[in-house]
Structure formats: C-alpha cells, structure tokens
Motif scaffolding. Structure first.
Motif, PDB file in Angstrom:
ATOM      1  N   UNK D 209       0.767  -1.141  -0.053  1.00 19.35           N
ATOM      2  CA  UNK D 209      -0.086   0.092  -0.166  1.00 19.35           C
ATOM      3  C   UNK D 209       0.845   1.247  -0.036  1.00 19.35           C
ATOM      4  N   UNK D 210       0.587   2.218  -0.742  1.00 19.46           N
ATOM      5  CA  UNK D 210       1.094   3.571  -0.886  1.00 19.46           C
ATOM      6  C   UNK D 210       0.093   4.513  -0.133  1.00 19.46           C
ATOM      7  N   UNK D 211       0.503   5.278   0.628  1.00 21.23           N
ATOM      8  CA  UNK D 211      -0.230   6.425   0.896  1.00 21.23           C
ATOM      9  C   UNK D 211       0.392   7.704   0.645  1.00 21.23           C
ATOM     10  N   UNK D 212      -0.653   8.749   0.321  1.00 20.42           N
ATOM     11  CA  UNK D 212      -0.269  10.053  -0.418  1.00 20.42           C
ATOM     12  C   UNK D 212      -0.726  11.040   0.438  1.00 20.42           C
ATOM     13  N   UNK D 213      -0.301  12.020   0.967  1.00 18.97           N
ATOM     14  CA  UNK D 213      -0.625  13.060   1.573  1.00 18.97           C
ATOM     15  C   UNK D 213      -0.600  14.501   0.778  1.00 18.97           C
ATOM     16  N   UNK D 214      -1.562  15.183   0.515  1.00 19.35           N
ATOM     17  CA  UNK D 214      -1.355  16.434   0.005  1.00 19.35           C
ATOM     18  C   UNK D 214      -1.798  17.301   0.811  1.00 19.35           C
ATOM     19  N   UNK D 215      -0.650  18.362   0.962  1.00 16.02           N
ATOM     20  CA  UNK D 215      -0.995  19.480   2.131  1.00 16.02           C
ATOM     21  C   UNK D 215      -1.086  20.964   1.321  1.00 16.02           C
ATOM     22  N   UNK D 216      -1.810  21.593   2.168  1.00 10.06           N
ATOM     23  CA  UNK D 216      -2.047  23.146   1.867  1.00 10.06           C
ATOM     24  C   UNK D 216      -3.076  23.236   0.440  1.00 10.06           C
ATOM     25  N   UNK D 217      -3.908  22.395   0.164  1.00 12.38           N
ATOM     26  CA  UNK D 217      -4.812  22.378  -0.849  1.00 12.38           C
ATOM     27  C   UNK D 217      -6.027  23.447  -0.420  1.00 12.38           C
ATOM     28  N   UNK D 218      -5.948  24.357  -1.291  1.00 13.87           N
ATOM     29  CA  UNK D 218      -6.978  25.663  -0.874  1.00 13.87           C
ATOM     30  C   UNK D 218      -8.464  24.726  -1.109  1.00 13.87           C
ATOM     31  N   UNK D 219      -9.117  25.405   0.031  1.00 13.58           N
ATOM     32  CA  UNK D 219     -10.709  24.712   0.091  1.00 13.58           C
ATOM     33  C   UNK D 219     -11.378  25.216  -1.141  1.00 13.58           C
ATOM     34  N   UNK D 220     -12.111  24.217  -1.602  1.00 15.82           N
ATOM     35  CA  UNK D 220     -13.010  24.572  -2.856  1.00 15.82           C
ATOM     36  C   UNK D 220     -12.736  23.818  -4.227  1.00 15.82           C
ATOM     37  N   UNK D 221     -11.728  22.946  -4.353  1.00 13.23           N
ATOM     38  CA  UNK D 221     -11.433  21.942  -5.380  1.00 13.23           C
ATOM     39  C   UNK D 221     -12.250  20.779  -5.500  1.00 13.23           C
ATOM     40  N   UNK D 222     -12.464  20.426  -6.612  1.00 12.74           N
ATOM     41  CA  UNK D 222     -13.422  19.325  -6.788  1.00 12.74           C
ATOM     42  C   UNK D 222     -14.813  19.535  -7.557  1.00 12.74           C
ATOM     43  N   UNK D 223     -15.226  18.550  -8.460  1.00 12.62           N
ATOM     44  CA  UNK D 223     -16.233  19.175  -9.420  1.00 12.62           C
ATOM     45  C   UNK D 223     -17.401  18.277  -9.355  1.00 12.62           C
ATOM     46  N   UNK D 224     -18.105  18.276  -7.992  1.00 10.15           N
ATOM     47  CA  UNK D 224     -19.251  17.304  -7.969  1.00 10.15           C
ATOM     48  C   UNK D 224     -20.415  17.548  -9.170  1.00 10.15           C
ATOM     49  N   UNK D 225     -21.227  16.604  -9.342  1.00 10.52           N
ATOM     50  CA  UNK D 225     -21.324  15.401  -8.768  1.00 10.52           C
ATOM     51  C   UNK D 225     -20.589  14.248  -9.084  1.00 10.52           C
ATOM     52  N   UNK D 226     -20.230  14.212 -10.483  1.00 12.35           N
ATOM     53  CA  UNK D 226     -19.618  13.196 -11.038  1.00 12.35           C
ATOM     54  C   UNK D 226     -18.073  13.110 -10.883  1.00 12.35           C
ATOM     55  N   UNK D 227     -17.734  14.464 -10.785  1.00 13.76           N
ATOM     56  CA  UNK D 227     -16.122  14.550 -10.769  1.00 13.76           C
ATOM     57  C   UNK D 227     -15.799  15.133  -9.364  1.00 13.76           C
ATOM     58  N   UNK D 228     -16.348  14.588  -8.247  1.00  8.52           N
ATOM     59  CA  UNK D 228     -15.714  14.765  -6.952  1.00  8.52           C
ATOM     60  C   UNK D 228     -14.283  14.622  -7.137  1.00  8.52           C
ATOM     61  N   UNK D 229     -13.703  15.400  -6.018  1.00 10.07           N
ATOM     62  CA  UNK D 229     -12.389  15.417  -6.025  1.00 10.07           C
ATOM     63  C   UNK D 229     -11.609  13.957  -5.908  1.00 10.07           C
ATOM     64  N   UNK D 230     -12.072  13.153  -4.911  1.00  3.09           N
ATOM     65  CA  UNK D 230     -11.890  11.809  -4.640  1.00  3.09           C
ATOM     66  C   UNK D 230     -12.099  10.960  -5.823  1.00  3.09           C
ATOM     67  N   UNK D 231     -13.368  11.122  -6.441  1.00  3.24           N
ATOM     68  CA  UNK D 231     -13.479  10.295  -7.625  1.00  3.24           C
ATOM     69  C   UNK D 231     -12.238  10.747  -8.684  1.00  3.24           C
ATOM     70  N   UNK D 232     -11.840  11.844  -9.010  1.00  3.43           N
ATOM     71  CA  UNK D 232     -10.756  12.133  -9.845  1.00  3.43           C
ATOM     72  C   UNK D 232      -9.714  11.208  -9.115  1.00  3.43           C
TER      73      UNK D 232
END
Lengths: 359, 359, 359, 359
Positions: D209-232
C-alpha cells in the motif's frame, strides 16, 4: 479543451513550434489491424513541404516523420501512435529584427495578450509549420477511410481573381497533382502560377479558395444537433492558418435561391435513393446522404510580405518593419493536403462513432 | 460527442423533438453569483417565437421556459441549471401525410439512414424547434458577458438578393429590433419584408445572410491551434439549421485581396494598441485582438414550401408531396437571436477558459 | 468538465437540488432501436425511493419520472432522452435552523468555499436526491446491456461490523430483493436490520459495504491506459454520496498475497479460455477478460444524525446543532440500485466504444 | 476517450510501448509564465527509474527526457509541451518465448481479445514503462502547484504484511527518500526491504500500500457530482498498473464507525475554520475543505515471477511458462513518484478549473 486536440474517438493531439526542436503529436483511437503505409504518410508530408516548387517558400525542410509507437510489423495495434518531425532548417536569426515588433496580420500581438509572453521565433506555435502534424494524422485517417472506399480530394479553385469556374462534376480531379499550383485545369493552373509569381516579384501575396470533394461517404455520418457533419468540417477548416471562410454545397450562393430551386429532389437510381441535384453538398440535417460532399475554404493572402510595413512594438512605439525571411507568396498549393487531412480526420472519426448509433 | 452538448466549461446539453412532450436542457458551468434575470431569458425566447409577425410561421407557441435548478433567490449557485419548455401547439396530424415520404431538403432520409428508424412527426429532432434550448443557454451566457461589458448584436444583412451593403460601422444596430425582419436599415428592411411576403404568396421560400457583431471582447480569447476563436464560432453557426456558410472579417472577399491591402496596421490609440482597419474581423491567429469581431452566416431558403414537389417514399416509389403545414417563408428574422445565442455561448466559454491561461 | 456529465458515447448530464422544483437530466448516445420499458425504469426508481421500509427515511416522495424525448412508440430514436422528476415532499422549513451552520460531515462548508454562496435547503446539489437521475440513466443502460446478455447485481455485504463473509460464487444473489436491507443471506440480513434499527434508536448512523457482480461481460472492454475498466468503475462509484473506498477483485487483500498465489491461471474450458481463480475480478490490464467482474464499495456512516453536535456557523461562532429532519440511519439498502446504475452506465459506454476498437 | 489522455484543462496525452522506439506525450494547458526546472523533471524520472537499488529491476534505462516544445528560455509559453524518452535497453529476445503464451496476471489475453492482435514484446502498451510519461506530466503539475504552496508526498505504508501502522500526522514524511523502499520509518523500512529480498530470492513477488498526503490544498477544489475530488483521484490511481483498490480518509475503516464517531467537528482556529479530526481525509461532498488530503492505494503483487507457471497459448494448448526476464519483486518503491504524479495532475487541473467557478 486547450485547443491542441482534435476529434473524439479518432483523436490527434499536437505540439511544436516552428523554431523549436520538433513538431509532433499523438494519434489516439486508430483502430487495430490497419496496414500503416509509411511511404504514403511521407508522400503526404512531401505534398505540404516547402521548397517543392518555384511558387513555394524556398525553405529546405525534409519534414521526415518518425513513427514511435502503436505499430507492430506494419500493422496498427490499437494503441496510440506517437510521432515527431525534427525541425532542421531553422534560421532563427531571420527573426531577430522582430523581437519586439507586432507583425501586421500575424498572431504576435494576440499571443502576447493571451499568454503575457511569447516565443517570437518564426511565429512560434502560430506558424503554419504546426500543420505538419495534421498531415500525419490525416494520412492515417485516409488509410482508415480507404478501407471503406471513401476518397478525399482537394484542389485549388481560385487564386486572387483567377477562378476555376466549373462544378466538381465537370473536372478531372485526378489531374490536380500534375500542376505545381494544384489546380486540375491546366490552363487556369498556368494563369494562377503567373499570378503567384507576379505577387512574389512584387513582394506581395495572394489568397484563394480550395475546394474539397469527398466521394463515397456512407449515408448516416454526422452528429446533430451541435456536431452536424458540416459543423465539424467547418470547425476543422477554420482551424487551418489563414482561413477566413467556409461554405458547403451551394454555400453563400444559396442565399439568393428560392426553396423551389434549391431543394434536391429524391429519385431512385437502381437500388439506391439519390438526389437529382446536389445543392445540399451531400449533407442534409447535418448527416451525410450518400451524395458527394463538397465544400470551399477561403484563404486570405499570406501576412508576411516583402514590403516595408508600418507597425508598433511592444511599447507601442511606431516602427517600420522590413520584409525579410523566406515565405510563400500564396499558401494555397501547399494547403491542399492540409484541407484533405483535416477532412479525413473528421470523416474517420464520424465513421467510427456511427458504429455506436444503433443497438 | 453524441452531438447534443456544446461547450467545455460553460456547457449546454439539450434534448427534445418538435412534437414530443418538451424541449429542454442542462447548462453546466454557469459561474456562481450571477443574477439570473428570468424576464430577460423569456424576452430572448420571444424574439425567436413563431407567430411574432406576419412574415413568420403562424404557429402559436408560448415557448414559456421553466428554470428548474441552479438558482437560489435569483442568483446562480454554480450548480447546473436545468430547464424545460413544454410543447403545446402540436398538430401532429399535419404530418400524417408524410409518414413514409422523404421531404426534399429535409433530414427525413438521413435520420432514417443513420438510426434505422425515425420519428416522422414534424421533423423530430431535426426541427428548428430544437433551437429554443440554445436561446436559453445563450441568454444566460449573455448575462455572464454583460458582467464583462461584452455585447453581441446580430441583424439581417441580406434576404434573397436584397442586400444591406454597408459595413457594420456605418449602421445603427440598435435599430434592428424596430423592424419585423430585424434589419437595422428601415428602407432595406421594407424591401426585405416585401420579398418575404412575395415568397409566401408564391408558396416559396428565401434564404439570406445574418451578420453578427461582438463588441468589447477582451484581447486573448481563443484556443489555437484547433479551437481558434473563429473555428469555435464557425462550428457554432454551422450547427444552426439551414446554415450553409460562415465567414469572418473580410471572409470570402479576402481571397482576391493582396497581402499589402489586407494586413491590418497596428497603431497606438491612447493607451491601447488597435488596428487601423479591421479586415481580420477582430481575430488574429485564432485569438481575439480587442477589435470588434464580426462574421456572416449564410442561410439557405427554407426547405418546406407550399408547392407540390416530387419525391420518393421509404420503398423508393415516386410520389408527389403536397405543400401543407404552417411554416416560415424565411427563417432569417427568427434566426437572429439564435446566432447571437450561439455566439454568446462561445465567448462566455472562452472567457472562462482564458482565466486558466497564465500561471 | 463542470462535473455534471458522465460518460463519453453513452452520456448522462444531470441537474437538480433536493429542494428545488425538479431533478432531471439528458441521456445522450442511447442507440436507436432499443425498447424503452418505462415500467422497468420506474421500478428501478422505486428501489431507491425513501419510505420503502422501516429502515429507510420516512420521507414520502413518489419519484415519478417523466420521459420527455428521444422515444417514439416505445422505441429509442437515437436522439437524446430528456427526463424530469418533480420534487414534492419538500419541507424546507426543516432546514431553517441550518441557515448559517456548517453541518459536520456535510458539504455546507465546502460548497460555500467553492462558490462563495450556497443553497442551504436540504443540502442543495450535494443531497443524495441527485442520485435519482443516475437511476434513470442506469436503467436505460441496463436495457442496452440486456441486449448483450450482461447482468449487473449489487447487494449489501456489510453493515457496521456485520459482514456477509462469503464469496459471490457462494451466494444466491437473486434473493437480494427479498430482504429490506438488500442482503441475499436471510440470517445476516436480519442482523443487519437489527443493527440499523439500533442505530436509528440511538439517533446515530452506520456505514457498510456494497458488493457488485457483473456477469457475462464480453472480453475486451476498457480503455487503458488512463481509462482502464476498473478506473472507470472506481470513478463512477467514488462519485456516489458517502463513498470512501473502492476495490475490485481481491482488492486490499491482495497486498498481502504473493504473486504465485494471486496470479489467475488460464485454462481452456470447452471453447473458451477462462481463469481457474478470479482474484483479478474479471479485469486484467484494465480490460475485461470475460470472467465475472466484482468490486466492493465502502460507505461511511450517514452524516445526519439525531444527536446534538457542536459546530460553527458562517461567522465561525461555536454553536450546537440539534438533530432534526427525516433521514436514513444507513444508506446502504437504497444505495444498491445506485451502485448498479453507475456500473451499468460504465459498461454500456465501454461496450459502445469497443465497437470502434478494430478496423 | 480512447484512454490515453488525462485531464480537462491541464491534460496529458501519452503514447509508447515498452519495446518500441520511444515513450512520450503532449502536455496541454500548462499555464504560461511557469519556470520549467528541467533538472527537477529528470530527478523525478530518476525516482521511478529501474536499477536504482538492489530491490528494483536490474534493467538499465537512463530514461532521459527530451522536452520538445512549449518552453522558451526556461519559461512555459502556454503552448503544448511535447516530450519523448527513447527506449534503450530493449532485450526483446527476452520475450521470444512468450510469443503465443498468455502470461498469468498479465494483459496478453485481454489486449488480444480487445484488438484482435497484440504487440507481444514486453507487455507492449500494458507495460509499466508507460508510466514514465505520467512522471513528466506530474513533474510539471508539481511545478504549477508549488506556485500555490501545495505539496504532495507519497510513501510506502505496507509491503506484504509489514505495515507502517501510524497516521500520517505521526510520521516525518521528509525521510521517505532516505530509504530505498521509500518508507519514512527506518525500522519498518528495513523489514520491508528484507521481505522484498526474500520474495526475490524465492522468485516470487509481493504487493503493498502507498499512502499519499497532499498539504495546503485550498478549500473549494473538486467538481461534483460526478467529478468529485476523490473520484478524480481514485480514477487517477486505479489507472496505475497493478492497483486494486483506493480509499481516502478513513476509507474502508469508516464502514464500521458510527456517524457520531466519524463526523469531523468544525472549529475555529485563528482566522480559519478547520475540522478537529480529519476522518474525511480533507474532502467533503467531493470538494476539498482545506485540511490535508490523504488516501491509500493498494497494489497487488507483481505478475511476473521467476517460477514456472502453467498457462495456455493462443490456441488454448496447455503449456508451462518459465520465469525469465528482469523484473521488480515489488513495484511499490518505484510507484511512489507515480502516485504523486497522478495526484499532482488531478490537483493542478482542478485548481485551474476552480478559477472558473465564480462570476
């Protein structure tokens, strides 16, 4: 949508500036099992190459393509075909005097406004050298179309005021390549050449019209309402450097026709239903009807001329631009394969998409 | 790419047949915080509505839009705006006699060839009634553009052989809506009306040209090489029913100009760099240069005429089609807001995309 | 890419907020000639409907779909299928106390950060009510897949710590719909129900896992390298509200297996080549291999709970949120048809695209 | 959608097989004005390169990237960045014995089923060598993100059954590169190395398993409903070779949590609103909330093992495959930069798109 990709299933993505290291691209969606005739691709590139005759730019570029992937033992594998063409005859110093000038008719000003900076060497990305990649994509699209019997032939129909005033049906388009100007009528071709040489002599440039005829397109291609077949073709053509207009079928002429004159009458011919006339240009409701598709593409005169022109530089100071460099007085002859290539990519893409139309 | 979506960031997806339950769509990518003026949207729809004058179809459709989502207390929320317009004045029996005929100039034959079956009522999806959804998308795009000061105005420049032979600079475009034919010159407008009424009387139809002028577009819009600003505009216009040609700036005229004539000279005016002439039509290298953008759209004469026409049916049997139904003898007056709407969607989309051009 | 469209050829674009006028969408790319069984579509919606059992939200919404276009005499015509579902049982006042609160676990804060404003009623666009449109798209995709014999069945595999610890091969998935919790094992199902009712009693909520099995997928679907079949499935599932994880085949378990254990051995069975085991979950190199595809989707516990929670409001002031409203203590039972719908759209799209893979 | 392009505004299109002439791609939508640090790009490639340590494949490939366009004097110009990496250490004869065998766990069978033919050398397009292009795209995306202060760090969290059982907050991720296995805990790292060497000795392979941590991402990124940030993100990760699962925040663990435990409480910290816990993994409703984003990616054991395996050939005849060639017993260490690269492209794309969210 950053503008460097074209197509949906059969898709070309390109890169490259006129004076960078290389031009190239990626072709996605080429179906597997296609014989990739490399000689044919190179021949197509040679039709676009500068230096091919006395009426084109004397720049000497071999424009040798290197295919990098997606082909195994001469057959497409279905995976993307990457390719590059090295830039060779770069005389960047030709452009040193242009460092901070906005050349009239060129994209210097608009690229700077868009990106805040620009690569001034030879027009950068806005150079027509970019169209090399389109030829590679188009050549492979033509190979796909050949399998379905579709043929695409373009020719020069007008240069300046010299017109070939005949319908495509009356012409022997197979003769197009016999003239350096790529006009199938030898008499008109000679007049066109003279006009181009005269423009060259005057340090000036001329525009013209290319007509393209697509034969044997199966009925049913085109994706209304927004991606009508002619909307896709128009998009493709208007993306070619120096193009200012597009019309298909009777085009602008149709505006002064009556409905009773314009409507193409359906008739039965053997097993097929065809139309008696072809004012529609082979497309009705945005979908091919099986008749020949034909359209015209209008090119403005080349922006680079060998005369002094007044302009301003980045700071807005007035300045005089000297005509220098090696350029075509008329792009039409070399644009013929570009028009064909863009058309081929549109039709190949729609042909593949049409396989998904019915259950 | 099944052809019913338009745009990348600001995107319209539409549905609906002329004689189905409703026409409608989804607008994605409308930025949040925009005041949605519903009256303005309805006013725009009314400009397209049939029955608005004696030179348009007498069909009586209210074309009342219902906005279903994406708006809270009159402000866009950033989420998609769904909308429908119910079909009302459906006289499907008008079409019963067409069940198995291929109407000349129509998409009956091509839709059948594409899909293997077709909805014969009133042209189905190929009916211009589909353009209602474009007006809704366009109206919202106009509201976005208003925030940036961009204005889009189209008018009828030619009907049949009656031409308004003046440059856009010489016209008072604000007068367009004063004439039922939507030509800003009252004398020419009257002539055009007469021609249209004459065609109606003859049971015939006429084509024409719409010119569109876009003012105050910031320099820097357009996504070369394939999505040049004019390629997007051309794609948008060629997707409108009955359009046969597109040209921008000097368009087809430019082919017989010399480079030395055509090139627009850059000059400084106050703080801005502008061009002395505007043969380029506000676009250079596929990117807006800050000058007015203008282009022409050629419409063929309406296919439906009130005269008998010979055709064939599905089985290929020859037959005579009687002219019946309620149709426009000339679509130009009602197409003016459609041209504006498509242009507005192109510019709004490119304006949003341009925010991503620089670091 | 504003996130409200899904798919390439078979494409769904949706709109609608939980407390607006309607939810709906446009389905593009549905092939012509498909029988559209409206009752089946409504049955699928009913599987997702609230109020269907004592373990779901008592909200009473009929969720009656109206199909508006693209269908003629019960058969798809190839043109887009528009649809709406009116919102009915809106008790917006339930949400008045939430006007300026950031509900823990909800998207109030992030929507506000993204768009600068938000529709606070019932979660707006972030409400799971949005998934109604996915059911409609999925139902039509299932009708397409039925023509190819593909079947898609999901069921609840885990609720909280109650697991159905059997492989899909050992289960009689046809029994899924017999239990209100949608678990095919009646004994485990009863335990799950108890756990859900306990959570409800406690004013709390529980999560769980849904497994989906897709049978009879032809080998060859999936578009590597970026759009591998499982990447598309994962994208689809992770877009469903409350989903926190996705795995296919042996998934996370595979990390502690050896290659010699994991590799599925190819064997011939009759005419077909199959694999002896199916650790790969029916997908190798991102392409279906003809074995059953199976995957797990992890759902977090529902955010809305009937307990007091501490939070802050828009101004950052600490506040206490009372548990109010009508919500599901566990979304899993109602999410089963959503998982199936998203899977159906992915497979239908890839099936259509696969028709373009070979010359 | 032929699967070789990734992203909407910031978009990578790739090509290349393991044993063809070159691997490469086109990066579109890189904003102008970005300093392109070529050394950084090469350093990233070196992190992925085989032969970097005793636990990776001994293949010796320099993986030297050549950037061909889109950069002028070290600064991005806004035009596409084309690049190639020549293949060098091709020992195609290593694969001669595989000509007509279906290697267990590999994509030989599925590519053949999809395309009707396949390039058998070294896995062709399905080889992980393809990921080189992702590193180039990811490196440029990281340069974009650096301008916004976003940092992306991945590390190996598990190999076989050896787990690093700590939250990302408790780790000093800056130490990741100090161990050849890319685990930031030196003691666990040593155990992982031993396990990998043991697998190598046994001619076997292990996952992890690889874990990835992304720091300092501004609030507001992601394009629901189909392209949620975690779906991308999930789509991106699941597209990497050998990946079998994806989870973010508490992921699969969350299924056995109660809502009252899982919900992250909002609190004010200085000027910012943050959450007290981060079970959501920095994403709520598909949109970043400003907290660190973290996710896990599960890799199956490498398919190529140095043991004899039974399989069938194209004709279905049973055969024994000898373990041969030069392969990694565990891909995790070299996959760390690939995970980071894909994440960087997702975040850069969404960051650019977010500029279009508000009027």
């Amino acid at each position: 949508m950053s503008g460097n990709s074209f197509g949906t299933i059969f898709k070309l993505s390109t890169f490259g500036e006129s004076h960078g290291k290389a031009i190239g691209g990626v072709i996605e969606g080429c179906p597997s099992g296609l014989s990739i005739d490399e000689k044919f691709i190179q021949d197509e590139l040679n039709r676009r190459r500068p230096g091919q005759s006395e009426i084109t730019s004397p720049r000497n570029e071999k424009d040798q393509v290197e295919l990098l992937s997606g082909i195994s033992e001469g057959i497409s594998t279905g995976t993307p075909i990457g390719f590059i063409i090295r830039n060779e005859d770069q005389q960047s110093k030709d452009y040193d005097h242009l460092n901070d000038a906005f050349r009239p008719g060129h994209a210097d000003f608009t690229y700077l406004k868009k990106y805040g900076l620009r690569d001034h060497k030879g027009g950068g990305r806005s150079s027509a050298r970019e169209t090399i990649s389109r030829i590679v994509g188009g050549a492979i699209a033509k190979l796909i179309l050949k399998e379905s019997g579709v043929s695409i032939k373009a020719f020069v129909k007008q240069v300046g005021e010299i017109k070939l005033d005949k319908g495509y049906q009356e012409l022997d388009i197979s003769k197009t390549e016999e003239s350096i100007v790529r006009c199938p009528d030898p008499i008109i071709a000679t007049e066109m050449e003279k006009l181009i040489l005269k423009a060259k002599e005057d340090g000036d440039s001329v525009g013209g019209i290319i007509q393209c005829v697509i034969d044997n397109v199966p009925a049913g291609l085109g994706e209304p309402v927004f991606n009508k077949l002619h909307a896709q073709l128009g998009h493709a053509m208007l993306g070619i450097n120096a193009v200012k207009g597009f019309e298909f079928g009777r085009g602008f002429e149709s505006v002064s026709m009556k409905g009773s004159e314009f409507n193409d009458q359906f008739v039965k011919e053997g097993d097929r239903i065809i139309t008696k006339t072809n004012h529609s240009g082979g497309i009705q409701g945005g979908i091919s009807n099986g008749m020949p598709i034909f359209f015209n593409v209008a090119f403005k005169p080349v922006s680079t001329i060998m005369q002094d022109q007044t302009s301003v530089n980045y700071r807005g100071d007035e300045m005089v631009l000297k005509g220098k460099g090696r350029h075509d007085p008329c792009v039409l002859p070399r644009a013929v394969p570009i028009v064909e290539s863009m058309a081929a990519m549109v039709i190949a893409d729609l042909l593949l998409i049409s396989r998904t139309n019915r259950i």
